[in-house]
Write a protein that holds these residues in place. Structure first.
Motif, PDB file in Angstrom:
ATOM      1  N   ASP A  35      59.096 -35.841   0.897  1.00 36.33           N
ATOM      2  CA  ASP A  35      59.511 -35.310  -0.757  1.00 36.33           C
ATOM      3  C   ASP A  35      60.542 -36.130  -1.699  1.00 36.33           C
ATOM      4  N   ASP A  36      60.721 -35.623  -2.521  1.00 35.22           N
ATOM      5  CA  ASP A  36      61.939 -36.132  -3.386  1.00 35.22           C
ATOM      6  C   ASP A  36      63.179 -36.457  -2.908  1.00 35.22           C
ATOM      7  N   SER A 123      59.891 -30.644  -3.381  1.00 37.82           N
ATOM      8  CA  SER A 123      59.765 -31.417  -5.003  1.00 37.82           C
ATOM      9  C   SER A 123      59.065 -32.691  -4.554  1.00 37.82           C
ATOM     10  N   THR A 125      57.818 -35.615  -7.203  1.00 44.29           N
ATOM     11  CA  THR A 125      57.336 -36.167  -8.444  1.00 44.29           C
ATOM     12  C   THR A 125      56.017 -37.130  -8.528  1.00 44.29           C
ATOM     13  N   ASP A 127      54.508 -38.333 -11.355  1.00 44.95           N
ATOM     14  CA  ASP A 127      54.788 -39.324 -12.066  1.00 44.95           C
ATOM     15  C   ASP A 127      55.736 -39.160 -13.142  1.00 44.95           C
ATOM     16  N   ASN A 128      56.504 -40.031 -13.363  1.00 53.07           N
ATOM     17  CA  ASN A 128      57.947 -39.965 -14.193  1.00 53.07           C
ATOM     18  C   ASN A 128      57.683 -40.358 -15.715  1.00 53.07           C
ATOM     19  N   GLU A 130      57.551 -43.385 -17.076  1.00 49.22           N
ATOM     20  CA  GLU A 130      58.353 -44.346 -17.333  1.00 49.22           C
ATOM     21  C   GLU A 130      57.493 -45.524 -17.820  1.00 49.22           C
TER      22      GLU A 130
END
Length: 189
Positions: A35-36, A123, A125, A127-128, A130
């Motif tokens: 995870d993150d 957690s 992610t 896609d962020n 960016e």
């Protein structure tokens, strides 16, 4: 009088693995991802079934299974036995409190260990956003570093006639495209 425990070796390196792996001397669920926070995400459940174990002359000693459990999650141990190696009894759960085997005594045995992971929050992610413009189409936009639904649509109007103080433009609006029209802007020339 001294008592002696007779051990029957179980080779965890061999057998049938389903979402499990024998790693660093331990049977565990396979790792799916991280995870993150760099925490390992394991498969939700899995099992391992041993190869056929020849109990033979130790058949009277095959009464208990010793276990050493490390980590979170839960497990159940099952055994099955056979007098000839062809016909097997149904899987019977080993008594969790004392490790007592509940399968009938047989010349051959198999062990099945079912493992389930403890559920916890993670957690990830996906896609962020960016990369500017990665998700741009008629309905969504990602040009500002966030994913958003488009709220303003520009319809290509066609000039249909001229009047003394401007022009009249029209365009077909499909009923399925809009649920409501918030406003109509009139641009004078």
């Amino acid at each position: 009088m001294a008592t002696q425990e007779i051990g029957i070796p179980i080779e965890f390196e061999k057998g049938t693995f389903n979402n499990t792996v024998f790693l660093n001397g331990k049977l565990q669920l396979i790792e799916l991802a991280k995870d993150d926070n760099n925490q390992i995400i394991y498969a939700p459940e899995g099992y391992w079934i041993s190869e056929t174990i020849r109990v033979a002359d130790k058949v009277t000693s095959f009464k208990y299974i010793a276990k050493n459990i490390v980590g979170n999650g839960s497990y159940k141990i099952y055994t099955s036995s056979s007098p000839d190696g062809f016909e097997w009894t149904d899987w019977a759960e080993v008594n969790a409190a004392d490790g007592k085997i509940n399968s009938p005594v047989g010349y051959y045995a198999k062990i099945k260990i079912f493992i389930s992971a403890t559920l916890s929050s993670i957690s990830i992610t996906v896609d962020n956003f960016e990369t500017s413009g990665k998700y741009i189409n008629s309905f969504i936009n990602s040009s500002n570093g966030v994913l958003e639904l488009k709220k303003t649509y520009i319809t290509p109007f066609v000039k249909s006639s001229s009047v003394s103080e401007g022009s009249l433009s029209k365009a077909p609006v499909m009923k399925t495209q809009f649920k409501k029209i918030d406003s109509i802007n009139i641009i004078g020339g």
